[in-house]
Design a protein around this motif. Structure first.
Motif, short mmCIF file in Angstrom:
data_model
loop_
_atom_site.label_atom_id
_atom_site.label_comp_id
_atom_site.label_asym_id
_atom_site.label_seq_id
_atom_site.Cartn_x
_atom_site.Cartn_y
_atom_site.Cartn_z
N GLN A 43 47.81 14.57 -1.75
CA GLN A 43 46.65 15.09 -2.47
C GLN A 43 46.26 14.17 -3.62
N ILE A 44 47.26 13.54 -4.28
CA ILE A 44 46.95 12.57 -5.33
C ILE A 44 46.15 11.40 -4.74
N SER A 45 46.61 10.93 -3.59
CA SER A 45 45.90 9.84 -2.92
C SER A 45 44.50 10.27 -2.53
N THR A 46 44.36 11.50 -2.07
CA THR A 46 43.03 12.00 -1.68
C THR A 46 42.08 12.03 -2.87
N VAL A 47 42.56 12.50 -4.06
CA VAL A 47 41.71 12.57 -5.26
C VAL A 47 41.27 11.16 -5.68
N LEU A 48 42.25 10.25 -5.72
CA LEU A 48 41.92 8.88 -6.14
C LEU A 48 40.97 8.22 -5.14
N LEU A 49 41.18 8.51 -3.84
CA LEU A 49 40.32 7.92 -2.83
C LEU A 49 38.89 8.44 -2.96
N GLU A 50 38.74 9.75 -3.21
CA GLU A 50 37.39 10.29 -3.36
C GLU A 50 36.70 9.72 -4.58
N ILE A 51 37.47 9.45 -5.67
CA ILE A 51 36.87 8.85 -6.86
C ILE A 51 36.39 7.44 -6.56
N ARG A 52 37.22 6.70 -5.81
CA ARG A 52 36.82 5.34 -5.45
C ARG A 52 35.60 5.37 -4.54
N ARG A 53 35.56 6.31 -3.59
CA ARG A 53 34.39 6.42 -2.72
C ARG A 53 33.12 6.70 -3.53
N ALA A 54 33.23 7.61 -4.49
CA ALA A 54 32.05 7.94 -5.32
C ALA A 54 31.61 6.74 -6.16
N GLU A 55 32.63 5.99 -6.71
CA GLU A 55 32.28 4.82 -7.52
C GLU A 55 31.63 3.73 -6.65
N SER A 56 32.17 3.51 -5.46
CA SER A 56 31.61 2.48 -4.58
C SER A 56 30.20 2.85 -4.14
N ALA A 57 29.99 4.12 -3.80
CA ALA A 57 28.65 4.55 -3.38
C ALA A 57 27.65 4.43 -4.52
N THR A 58 28.12 4.75 -5.74
CA THR A 58 27.23 4.66 -6.90
C THR A 58 26.82 3.22 -7.14
N ARG A 59 27.79 2.29 -7.12
CA ARG A 59 27.49 0.88 -7.35
C ARG A 59 26.54 0.35 -6.25
N ALA A 60 26.79 0.74 -5.00
CA ALA A 60 25.91 0.27 -3.92
C ALA A 60 24.50 0.80 -4.09
N TYR A 61 24.39 2.04 -4.54
CA TYR A 61 23.05 2.64 -4.74
C TYR A 61 22.32 1.95 -5.89
N LEU A 62 23.09 1.61 -6.97
CA LEU A 62 22.45 0.94 -8.10
C LEU A 62 21.94 -0.43 -7.70
N GLU A 72 26.17 9.23 0.49
CA GLU A 72 27.63 9.07 0.48
C GLU A 72 28.19 9.45 -0.88
N TYR A 73 27.49 9.07 -1.95
CA TYR A 73 27.94 9.44 -3.29
C TYR A 73 27.99 10.95 -3.43
N GLN A 74 26.91 11.60 -3.02
CA GLN A 74 26.86 13.06 -3.16
C GLN A 74 28.00 13.74 -2.41
N ALA A 75 28.32 13.25 -1.20
CA ALA A 75 29.43 13.84 -0.41
C ALA A 75 30.76 13.62 -1.11
N ALA A 76 30.99 12.40 -1.66
CA ALA A 76 32.24 12.12 -2.33
C ALA A 76 32.37 12.94 -3.60
N ALA A 77 31.26 13.00 -4.39
CA ALA A 77 31.30 13.76 -5.63
C ALA A 77 31.56 15.23 -5.38
N ALA A 78 31.04 15.75 -4.28
CA ALA A 78 31.25 17.17 -3.96
C ALA A 78 32.72 17.46 -3.60
N ASN A 79 33.47 16.47 -3.08
CA ASN A 79 34.88 16.68 -2.67
C ASN A 79 35.87 16.47 -3.80
N ILE A 80 35.44 15.80 -4.89
CA ILE A 80 36.40 15.44 -5.93
C ILE A 80 36.96 16.65 -6.64
N LEU A 81 36.10 17.52 -7.15
CA LEU A 81 36.59 18.68 -7.93
C LEU A 81 37.43 19.64 -7.09
#
Length: 494
Positions: A43-62, A72-81
């Motif tokens: 679960q720790i790996s899953t949380v960190l992975l979702e944060i990285r996915r959200a960060e990568s999607a955000t940077r690509a969108y910018l 992709e960002y919205q999907a990752a951000a929705a899974n983090i919490l």
């Protein structure tokens, strides 16, 4: 010893079963904690992975403004919490992880807000400001905090994994040791039981062999003693017959000479009377007349009385000799088993005793009786004697009542002959069965051989005989006989 081994084996099996159940439950619990630790690490790996996915999607969108990156960002951000909440539940049992979760949650929320601000600026066509904000956010410390807390949580879970794995291994080793030790003890007990069973079997076989030998010796001894007893009994019967027969000859002579002495006494005392009359000058006595006076008359009376005693003793001796002869003849008679209608036999006996019963004012009641296979003549003698005694020894002035009843039990017929007569004193219950012995008032004719003869017949028929009686309260004679008698049933006492 076998019982002790079985008890020990049962105790060992129970102990092994209980210990195995406890250790299995403990092993299951330890394994569940190991799995729990692995789930926490995942679960720790899953949380960190979702944060990285959200960060990568955000940077690509910018950088590109492509809508797929926004999705992709919205999907990752929705899974983090939700993933963060699940991690909090998994690590809620560890105080250190609770502190780490507080730090991680704060940093994640800070980082998510930075992602959201960058996305909003790109949406408002302020890409330059959004990129600058993203670069500035990297230096705020949230990224470092997330990375450091993630490492700390992984390290704590690795420590727990090693500790819990070691505990599970120890539990499994202990369970294996207990199982092996218990199995060894059970095998040892089983081996000991087998040895004891073999020893017991050998001892039993030896005992059975000794018992068979003893039985063979006993049977041979019994046969030998039985033959000796039979020969002794036959010898006694022959001796009794010879003695009784030889006694009768001198008894007959005594009876004859007593009669002659009685006739001579008349001649002697007539002559004495005549001499006495002649001496006194009186007239001579008439022919056949004895004229005695004074001492001579007393002497004649004493002589007559003495002759009377002699004659009564001779008659009694003659009756005893006849009784002995009858007993010896009966003892030599071979019994013949036949089917006997017992009620019909006793009713025939009652009919022959009807006159005596009428004179004694006695009523005889015959109840239903079981039929048996036995010697008919012996049964007639047994019941005739007992019923005749019941009539003979009734109480004076009391209407007599004699009752014959019977039943069966365990292959035997039980007959009871009861009366309301004078009864028998408890001290004489055994005496009445002795030969030539009588009990109570001797006001009835008899030689004291009836009940002795009856008991001998009952024993020869393989049965038993007893009496229950009290003075002035009547008597009950109980006879137990085999329902199906044959020569092999003969009582060993005969």
């Amino acid at each position: 010893m076998q019982i002790l081994l079985l008890s020990a084996g049962f105790f060992v099996l129970v102990a092994i079963s209980v210990a195995s159940m406890l250790l299995i439950n403990k092993s299951r619990e330890d394994n569940s904690w190991v799995v729990h630790t692995v789930e926490s690490e995942n679960q720790i790996s899953t949380v960190l992975l979702e944060i990285r996915r959200a960060e990568s999607a955000t940077r690509a969108y910018l950088l590109s403004g492509g809508p797929q990156f926004l999705t992709e960002y919205q999907a990752a951000a929705a899974n983090i919490l939700p993933a963060l909440d699940r991690l909090g539940r998994l690590t809620g049992d560890n105080p250190a992880q609770i502190q780490n979760m507080a730090r991680l949650r704060k940093a994640v929320e800070q980082r998510l807000s930075e992602f959201a601000r960058g996305i909003d600026r790109v949406t408002n066509n302020d890409v330059t400001t959004a990129v600058t904000a993203m670069r500035n956010g990297t230096s705020t410390g949230a990224v470092d905090t997330i990375a450091k807390v993630g490492l700390d949580m992984r390290a704590e879970e690795d420590r727990l994994f090693r500790e819990r794995t070691d505990t599970a291994d120890r539990t499994q080793k202990l369970a294996s040791s207990v199982t092996i030790a218990g199995s060894g003890m059970v095998l040892a007990l089983a081996f000991g039981s087998v040895i004891l069973v073999r020893q017991s079997s050998r001892a039993r076989d030896q005992a059975e062999a000794r018992l068979r030998d003893a039985n063979l010796n006993l049977e041979a001894t019994v046969d030998e003693r039985t033959a000796d007893l039979r020969e002794a009994n036959n010898e006694i019967q022959r001796f009794a017959y010879i003695v009784s027969h030889d006694l009768r000859s001198p008894l007959v002579n005594i009876m004859g000479f007593t009669s002659e002495l009685e006739e001579l006494s008349g001649d002697i005392f007539r002559r004495i009377g005549g001499l006495t009359q002649a001496a006194t000058g009186g007239p001579p006595p008439a022919a056949g007349e004895i004229a005695l006076e004074g001492p001579d008359q007393q002497l004649a009376a004493d002589f007559s009385e003495a002759l009377g005693f002699i004659k009564s003793s001779i008659a009694k001796m003659d009756r005893l000799i006849s009784a002995i002869l009858n007993l010896t003849r009966e003892g030599r008679r071979e019994f013949e088993p036949v089917k006997v209608d017992t009620r019909e036999l006793i009713e025939a006996i009652v009919s022959t005793l009807a006159h005596q019963a009428s004179e004694a004012q006695a009523e005889i009641h015959v109840e239903p009786l079981p039929n048996i296979v036995s010697d008919r003549l012996a049964l007639e003698q047994i019941f005739s004697n007992l019923i005749d005694n019941g009539i003979k020894y009734l109480k004076s002035g009391v209407p007599g009542e004699i009752r014959i009843r019977g039943r069966t039990k365990l292959g035997y017929a039980i007959f009871e002959i009861s009366d309301n007569g004078r009864g028998i004193d408890a001290r004489d219950h055994q005496r009445i069965f002795d030969l030539f012995r009588r009990a109570g008032t001797q006001d009835k004719p008899g030689q004291g051989i009836g009940l002795a003869h009856v008991r001998a017949l009952v024993r020869r028929l393989g049965g038993t005989m007893s009496v229950s009686s009290e003075l002035n309260a009547g008597s009950t004679f109980t006879i137990t006989l085999p329902i199906n008698w044959n020569a092999s049933n003969r009582n060993s006492e005969q």
